[in-house]
Design a protein around this motif. Structure first.
Motif, mmCIF file in Angstrom:
data_model
loop_
_atom_site.group_PDB
_atom_site.id
_atom_site.type_symbol
_atom_site.label_atom_id
_atom_site.label_comp_id
_atom_site.label_asym_id
_atom_site.label_seq_id
_atom_site.Cartn_x
_atom_site.Cartn_y
_atom_site.Cartn_z
ATOM 1 N N VAL A 1 0.840 -1.201 0.000
ATOM 2 C CA VAL A 1 0.000 0.000 0.000
ATOM 3 C C VAL A 1 0.875 1.251 0.000
ATOM 4 N N PRO B 1 -6.921 -1.258 -0.033
ATOM 5 C CA PRO B 1 -6.834 -0.364 1.126
ATOM 6 C C PRO B 1 -5.783 -0.850 2.121
ATOM 7 N N ALA B 2 -5.392 0.034 3.000
ATOM 8 C CA ALA B 2 -4.422 -0.311 4.032
ATOM 9 C C ALA B 2 -5.066 -1.186 5.104
ATOM 10 N N ARG C 1 -5.510 3.093 -3.806
ATOM 11 C CA ARG C 1 -6.053 2.763 -2.483
ATOM 12 C C ARG C 1 -7.485 2.260 -2.565
#
Length: 291
Positions: A55, A66-67, A62
């Motif tokens: 990430v 996503p993180a 993103r």
């Protein structure tokens, strides 16, 4: 009397008696569990670090990847009441998961009620095997989405098509495992029972079924996993509440973090469910794997 005439000693080398003691064995098992748990946690930490590194490097946007922190926040939002909103689509994550697990339990339960007797008959009655085994194989090769539309046409969009889809998905592995297990029962056991005057039904219920029980339970365990992988497909039609319906709705709005959170919930609950079934297997057939 000479030394040659003296009785020979039969003494055994002295031991402290602790190597094989129950306490030592329990301590060894506990240490092994701790080591495996530490290894799993280490693997999880490595995975999270690699995920965060991907990430941070911006390999993908993103919105697509996503993180881990964003997925955690989505998991918390789905599990709590926030800004007056109850979870996702008016239901908490645990409620979505409970509905899906109920559907899986019903589908697999009905499949076991039909599949175990059917497998016993296929394994014992050769003419039935010739007729029914191709049908079981045919169902086993069908992906769930292939017949979901037909089930919706037949049963509507309520609970019935979802349960039927899971029944059809879980039935073939249970039937196939039961039939193979019954055929694999040692012939000596069957002949001994017949020599003692047991009839066909008694041989089937008192000899073949108990001997085949470990493999039957394994087939049911595999069927639960197949039903679990099929529940998202089953809940693509009017599946809210349900974990599959929640994931479908999140996908429609590009909520990747919520989709991943739902997948994590499915995977973790699947691990717990599989551990539960392994415990049931150990309790029901404690002789399995022992001489």
């Amino acid at each position: 009397m000479t030394l040659l005439d003296a009785p020979k000693s039969t003494s055994v080398p002295a031991t402290d008696g602790r190597a094989g003691s129950p306490g030592r064995r329990r301590a060894g098992r506990a240490g092994q569990v701790l080591r495996w748990t530490a290894l799993r946690l280490l693997a999880l930490a490595v995975l999270l670090v690699a995920w965060q590194a991907v990430v941070a490097a911006g390999v993908w946007p993103r919105v697509l990847v996503p993180a881990p922190a964003e997925v955690w926040r989505a998991l918390v939002r789905a599990s709590t009441v926030h800004d007056g909103v109850r979870g996702v689509s008016g239901h908490l994550l645990v409620e979505h998961l409970a509905v899906s697990l109920r559907r899986i339990a019903l589908g697999t339960g009905y499949a076991a009620l039909a599949g175990v007797p059917l497998g016993l008959l296929i394994g014992v009655v050769r003419p039935l095997a010739v007729v029914l085994e191709p049908a079981v194989t045919f169902l086993r090769t069908l992906p769930p989405l292939a017949y979901l539309s037909l089930l919706v046409i037949w049963f509507g969009i309520d609970e019935s098509p979802k349960i039927w889809l899971l029944v059809i998905a879980a039935l073939p592995p249970i039937t196939a495992a039961t039939a193979a297990a019954v055929r694999g029962v040692p012939g000596d056991l069957v002949e001994a029972a017949r020599a003692l005057g047991a009839g066909p039904v008694s041989v089937l219920l008192a000899v073949r079924l108990p001997a085949a029980l470990p493999e039957i339970l394994t087939g049911i365990r595999i069927a639960v996993g197949i039903a679990y992988t099929s529940v998202v497909a089953a809940e693509t039609i009017n599946g809210v509440p349900g974990i599959g319906g929640m994931i479908r709705d999140a996908q429609r709005y590009n909520q990747t973090d919520l989709v991943i959170a739902g997948l994590l919930a499915i995977g973790l609950s699947g691990i717990l469910l599989d551990a539960l079934f392994r415990g049931v297997e150990r309790a029901a057939v404690p002789w399995r794997g022992r001489a």
